[in-house]
Write a protein that holds these residues in place. Structure first.
Motif, short mmCIF file in Angstrom:
data_model
loop_
_atom_site.label_atom_id
_atom_site.label_comp_id
_atom_site.label_asym_id
_atom_site.label_seq_id
_atom_site.Cartn_x
_atom_site.Cartn_y
_atom_site.Cartn_z
N GLU A 193 -45.24 -43.87 -66.08
CA GLU A 193 -45.52 -42.54 -66.62
C GLU A 193 -46.95 -42.36 -67.12
OE1 GLU A 193 -42.49 -41.14 -69.31
OE2 GLU A 193 -40.91 -42.13 -68.13
N TYR A 194 -47.79 -43.37 -66.94
CA TYR A 194 -49.17 -43.28 -67.40
C TYR A 194 -49.96 -42.42 -66.42
CZ TYR A 194 -53.79 -44.84 -69.03
OH TYR A 194 -55.07 -44.89 -69.49
N GLN A 195 -50.52 -41.33 -66.91
CA GLN A 195 -51.19 -40.35 -66.05
C GLN A 195 -52.38 -40.94 -65.31
OE1 GLN A 195 -49.88 -37.22 -65.52
NE2 GLN A 195 -51.36 -37.21 -63.86
N GLU A 196 -53.12 -41.82 -65.93
CA GLU A 196 -54.27 -42.43 -65.24
C GLU A 196 -53.80 -43.21 -64.01
OE1 GLU A 196 -58.24 -45.18 -66.05
OE2 GLU A 196 -56.78 -44.93 -67.66
N LYS A 197 -52.67 -43.91 -64.12
CA LYS A 197 -52.13 -44.64 -62.98
C LYS A 197 -51.66 -43.67 -61.90
CE LYS A 197 -48.14 -47.00 -61.37
NZ LYS A 197 -47.33 -45.92 -60.92
N ILE A 198 -51.02 -42.60 -62.32
CA ILE A 198 -50.56 -41.58 -61.36
C ILE A 198 -51.74 -40.97 -60.63
CG2 ILE A 198 -49.45 -39.31 -61.18
CD1 ILE A 198 -47.70 -40.23 -63.65
N ASP A 199 -52.80 -40.65 -61.36
CA ASP A 199 -54.02 -40.10 -60.74
C ASP A 199 -54.68 -41.11 -59.81
OD1 ASP A 199 -53.52 -37.81 -62.20
OD2 ASP A 199 -55.14 -38.14 -63.65
N LEU A 200 -54.70 -42.37 -60.23
CA LEU A 200 -55.29 -43.42 -59.40
C LEU A 200 -54.53 -43.57 -58.09
CD1 LEU A 200 -57.30 -45.77 -59.01
CD2 LEU A 200 -55.70 -47.21 -60.26
N GLU A 201 -53.20 -43.58 -58.16
CA GLU A 201 -52.39 -43.67 -56.94
C GLU A 201 -52.64 -42.49 -56.02
OE1 GLU A 201 -48.42 -44.04 -58.49
OE2 GLU A 201 -48.46 -46.24 -58.30
N ALA A 202 -52.75 -41.28 -56.58
CA ALA A 202 -53.02 -40.09 -55.76
C ALA A 202 -54.39 -40.19 -55.09
CB ALA A 202 -52.93 -38.83 -56.63
N SER A 203 -55.35 -40.68 -55.84
CA SER A 203 -56.71 -40.84 -55.28
C SER A 203 -56.71 -41.87 -54.15
CB SER A 203 -57.66 -41.28 -56.40
OG SER A 203 -58.91 -41.62 -55.90
N ILE A 204 -56.01 -42.96 -54.36
CA ILE A 204 -55.94 -44.01 -53.34
C ILE A 204 -55.24 -43.49 -52.08
CG2 ILE A 204 -54.84 -46.23 -52.78
CD1 ILE A 204 -55.39 -46.98 -55.77
N THR A 205 -54.15 -42.78 -52.28
CA THR A 205 -53.42 -42.22 -51.13
C THR A 205 -54.30 -41.26 -50.35
OG1 THR A 205 -51.32 -42.43 -52.31
CG2 THR A 205 -51.37 -40.87 -50.48
N LYS A 206 -55.04 -40.41 -51.05
CA LYS A 206 -55.95 -39.45 -50.39
C LYS A 206 -57.02 -40.19 -49.59
CE LYS A 206 -58.31 -35.31 -50.29
NZ LYS A 206 -58.76 -35.41 -48.94
N ARG A 207 -57.63 -41.21 -50.21
CA ARG A 207 -58.67 -41.97 -49.50
C ARG A 207 -58.10 -42.68 -48.27
NH1 ARG A 207 -61.18 -45.52 -53.98
NH2 ARG A 207 -59.39 -44.79 -55.13
N GLN A 208 -56.88 -43.22 -48.39
CA GLN A 208 -56.26 -43.89 -47.24
C GLN A 208 -55.96 -42.90 -46.13
OE1 GLN A 208 -52.98 -45.82 -49.27
NE2 GLN A 208 -54.07 -47.77 -49.36
N GLU A 209 -55.49 -41.71 -46.49
CA GLU A 209 -55.21 -40.68 -45.48
C GLU A 209 -56.49 -40.24 -44.78
OE1 GLU A 209 -53.16 -37.69 -47.75
OE2 GLU A 209 -51.24 -38.77 -47.67
N THR B 113 -65.06 -53.57 -42.48
CA THR B 113 -65.81 -53.68 -43.73
C THR B 113 -65.32 -52.63 -44.73
OG1 THR B 113 -67.75 -54.53 -42.57
CG2 THR B 113 -68.13 -53.58 -44.75
N GLN B 114 -65.10 -51.42 -44.25
CA GLN B 114 -64.61 -50.36 -45.13
C GLN B 114 -63.20 -50.66 -45.63
OE1 GLN B 114 -64.99 -46.51 -43.35
NE2 GLN B 114 -67.21 -46.49 -43.58
N GLU B 115 -62.35 -51.20 -44.77
CA GLU B 115 -61.00 -51.57 -45.18
C GLU B 115 -61.05 -52.62 -46.30
OE1 GLU B 115 -58.13 -50.97 -41.29
OE2 GLU B 115 -59.37 -52.77 -41.38
N GLN B 116 -61.90 -53.63 -46.13
CA GLN B 116 -62.04 -54.67 -47.15
C GLN B 116 -62.58 -54.08 -48.45
OE1 GLN B 116 -64.55 -57.45 -45.11
NE2 GLN B 116 -62.83 -58.66 -44.34
N SER B 117 -63.53 -53.18 -48.34
CA SER B 117 -64.11 -52.54 -49.52
C SER B 117 -63.06 -51.72 -50.26
CB SER B 117 -65.29 -51.65 -49.09
OG SER B 117 -65.78 -50.93 -50.19
N MET B 118 -62.25 -50.99 -49.52
CA MET B 118 -61.19 -50.19 -50.13
C MET B 118 -60.18 -51.09 -50.85
SD MET B 118 -60.53 -47.18 -47.29
CE MET B 118 -58.94 -46.76 -47.96
#
Length: 189
Positions: free
Chosen positions: A34-50, A104-109
């Motif tokens: 329920e920690y909002q920073e974690k929720i935001d981080l997951e959303a950001s990661i998902t967006k970058r992966q997409e 290289t980008q995959e490793q960086s991500m």
């Protein structure tokens, strides 16, 4: 005898004056869930992966479109001739370089994700420690699936309080918690 009674009385008074140590517990999984920073981080990661997948998919289509005419043009050549043909060699080198950039980008991500998660863990632990000090808790136990805490009286459960306070502190920060290094786009040369 009078001295012994006086000594016992003093010890009883001293013992009763001591503050009882508060022991509380937190449901670790729920705090992270329920920690909002974690929720935001997951959303950001998902967006970058997409976004990354869209770019790599478009590169794969460009590869197929560029490779098809070459295959048709040089299909009749022997294996040896195909390996030494300057046009095919240049095509291969170009796409090897693009594949290398993608890896290289995959490793960086992946490294960025690991660093973000470590920072998140550190931030939560530091917040809980500060919360415990502020509220004079002697111990904060963590409840998790591995059985670190099997039972805790609900009056000692501070999970909801910690979730509210940590989310309030996160909302109070400016938006600079976003990761500053976005992945670079792979472009054809």
């Amino acid at each position: 005898m009078k001295n012994i009674i006086s000594l016992v009385a003093i010890l009883i008074i001293a013992a009763s004056c001591q503050e009882t140590q508060k022991v509380v517990f937190i449901d670790n999984a729920k705090v992270y869930e329920e920690y909002q920073e974690k929720i935001d981080l997951e959303a950001s990661i998902t967006k970058r992966q997409e976004d990354f997948k869209k770019r790599t998919d478009s590169l794969a289509m460009a590869y197929q479109m560029e490779a098809a005419p070459l295959q048709a043009k040089f299909n009749n050549l022997s294996q040896q001739q195909q390996q030494t043909n300057p046009e095919i060699v240049a095509f291969g080198k170009k796409w090897q370089m693009i594949e290398s950039q993608i890896k290289t980008q995959e490793q960086s991500m992946q490294e960025q994700l690991e660093n973000n998660l470590k920072e998140l863990d550190t931030h939560v632990e530091e917040f809980i420690a500060a919360h415990a000090k502020k509220n004079n808790y002697a111990f904060v136990l963590g409840k998790n699936k591995s059985g670190g805490l099997i039972y805790g009286n609900e009056s000692s459960n501070i999970t909801e309080t910690v979730i509210k306070e940590i989310n309030a502190s996160y909302k109070g920060k400016n938006s600079s918690t976003e990761t500053s290094s976005e992945t670079e786009e792979v472009t054809e040369e």
